[in-house]
Design a protein around this motif. Sequence first.
Motif, PDB file in Angstrom:
ATOM      1  N   GLY A 139      48.939  34.215  37.516  1.00  0.00           N
ATOM      2  CA  GLY A 139      48.818  35.006  36.289  1.00  0.00           C
ATOM      3  C   GLY A 139      49.734  36.210  36.370  1.00  0.00           C
ATOM      4  O   GLY A 139      50.378  36.446  37.392  1.00  0.00           O
ATOM      5  N   PRO A 140      49.790  36.969  35.286  1.00  0.00           N
ATOM      6  CA  PRO A 140      50.703  38.116  35.245  1.00  0.00           C
ATOM      7  C   PRO A 140      50.265  39.250  36.180  1.00  0.00           C
ATOM      8  O   PRO A 140      49.125  39.288  36.641  1.00  0.00           O
ATOM      9  CB  PRO A 140      50.651  38.563  33.781  1.00  0.00           C
ATOM     10  CG  PRO A 140      49.364  38.040  33.260  1.00  0.00           C
ATOM     11  CD  PRO A 140      49.068  36.787  34.026  1.00  0.00           C
ATOM     12  N   VAL A 141      51.192  40.154  36.421  1.00  0.00           N
ATOM     13  CA  VAL A 141      50.923  41.345  37.223  1.00  0.00           C
ATOM     14  C   VAL A 141      49.722  42.080  36.648  1.00  0.00           C
ATOM     15  O   VAL A 141      49.622  42.279  35.440  1.00  0.00           O
ATOM     16  CB  VAL A 141      52.158  42.274  37.229  1.00  0.00           C
ATOM     17  CG1 VAL A 141      51.819  43.617  37.856  1.00  0.00           C
ATOM     18  CG2 VAL A 141      53.323  41.625  37.950  1.00  0.00           C
ATOM     19  N   GLY A 142      48.776  42.436  37.513  1.00  0.00           N
ATOM     20  CA  GLY A 142      47.628  43.233  37.096  1.00  0.00           C
ATOM     21  C   GLY A 142      46.469  42.450  36.509  1.00  0.00           C
ATOM     22  O   GLY A 142      45.487  43.034  36.081  1.00  0.00           O
ATOM     23  N   ALA A 143      46.564  41.105  36.500  1.00  0.00           N
ATOM     24  CA  ALA A 143      45.481  40.292  35.918  1.00  0.00           C
ATOM     25  C   ALA A 143      44.271  40.190  36.848  1.00  0.00           C
ATOM     26  O   ALA A 143      43.186  39.833  36.400  1.00  0.00           O
ATOM     27  CB  ALA A 143      45.983  38.900  35.561  1.00  0.00           C
ATOM     28  N   GLY A 144      44.442  40.479  38.144  1.00  0.00           N
ATOM     29  CA  GLY A 144      43.298  40.488  39.056  1.00  0.00           C
ATOM     30  C   GLY A 144      43.345  39.450  40.169  1.00  0.00           C
ATOM     31  O   GLY A 144      42.331  39.201  40.818  1.00  0.00           O
ATOM     32  N   LYS A 145      44.491  38.865  40.445  1.00  0.00           N
ATOM     33  CA  LYS A 145      44.587  37.813  41.465  1.00  0.00           C
ATOM     34  C   LYS A 145      44.193  38.336  42.856  1.00  0.00           C
ATOM     35  O   LYS A 145      43.343  37.741  43.520  1.00  0.00           O
ATOM     36  CB  LYS A 145      46.003  37.229  41.498  1.00  0.00           C
ATOM     37  CG  LYS A 145      46.437  36.617  40.174  1.00  0.00           C
ATOM     38  CD  LYS A 145      47.880  36.164  40.190  1.00  0.00           C
ATOM     39  CE  LYS A 145      48.889  37.257  40.397  1.00  0.00           C
ATOM     40  NZ  LYS A 145      49.059  38.204  39.280  1.00  0.00           N
ATOM     41  N   THR A 146      44.808  39.416  43.285  1.00  0.00           N
ATOM     42  CA  THR A 146      44.518  39.983  44.600  1.00  0.00           C
ATOM     43  C   THR A 146      43.051  40.411  44.683  1.00  0.00           C
ATOM     44  O   THR A 146      42.362  40.137  45.671  1.00  0.00           O
ATOM     45  CB  THR A 146      45.439  41.196  44.875  1.00  0.00           C
ATOM     46  OG1 THR A 146      46.802  40.761  44.797  1.00  0.00           O
ATOM     47  CG2 THR A 146      45.159  41.811  46.233  1.00  0.00           C
ATOM     48  N   THR A 147      42.555  41.029  43.638  1.00  0.00           N
ATOM     49  CA  THR A 147      41.171  41.505  43.586  1.00  0.00           C
ATOM     50  C   THR A 147      40.190  40.336  43.637  1.00  0.00           C
ATOM     51  O   THR A 147      39.176  40.385  44.343  1.00  0.00           O
ATOM     52  CB  THR A 147      40.947  42.342  42.312  1.00  0.00           C
ATOM     53  OG1 THR A 147      41.873  43.433  42.328  1.00  0.00           O
ATOM     54  CG2 THR A 147      39.531  42.866  42.224  1.00  0.00           C
TER      55      THR A 147
END
Length: 180
Positions: free
Chosen positions: A12-20
């Motif tokens: 998904g795009p930057v800031g969508a929450g993947k890492t979180t």
Amino acid sequence: MSMINRKIIFTGPVGAGKTTAIASISDIRPITTDEYASDMTKSRKPQTTVAMDYGLIRLSENERVHLYGTPGQERFDFMWDILTKGGIGLILLLDNTRKDPFQDIRFYTNAFRDFIEKQQMVVGVTRMDLQRKPGLADYRHYLESLSLQAPVFDVDARSHRDVTMLIQALLFSLDPGVTN
């Protein structure tokens, strides 16, 4: 008994929450490749993933799910093919506060089209608490207009329960006989 290893990709795009999302569910401390953003990304968040995020869920003594998060920026798209090799499914996270989340769906489903056609996809929409429109039905209709079908959920990437629901939905769509 041999070890069963499964691999799920978060994109998904930057800031969508993947890492979180990976951090909220992983049984190990996630491995991240975050660097300080030096481009327009820093308007969304100070750090960004440049290679991948990695987490792990132990389902049983001999079954594990490996979680890989892709970089959100297109300039790191060479990692996308590498990370999807051997994957069983894709979790697409979308940020509902972005200017045009439908453009994000179009971009990521096109970029991962071959993988999605062979495997399965689940969509999680983040930040719906900050921006209610478009709604989940709008996302489902848009996916149908792209000739795609996938479960779509309102999720908080920080919530262990919400991310578990995405993974369970993905596993269930791969094998409807799966039980909790």
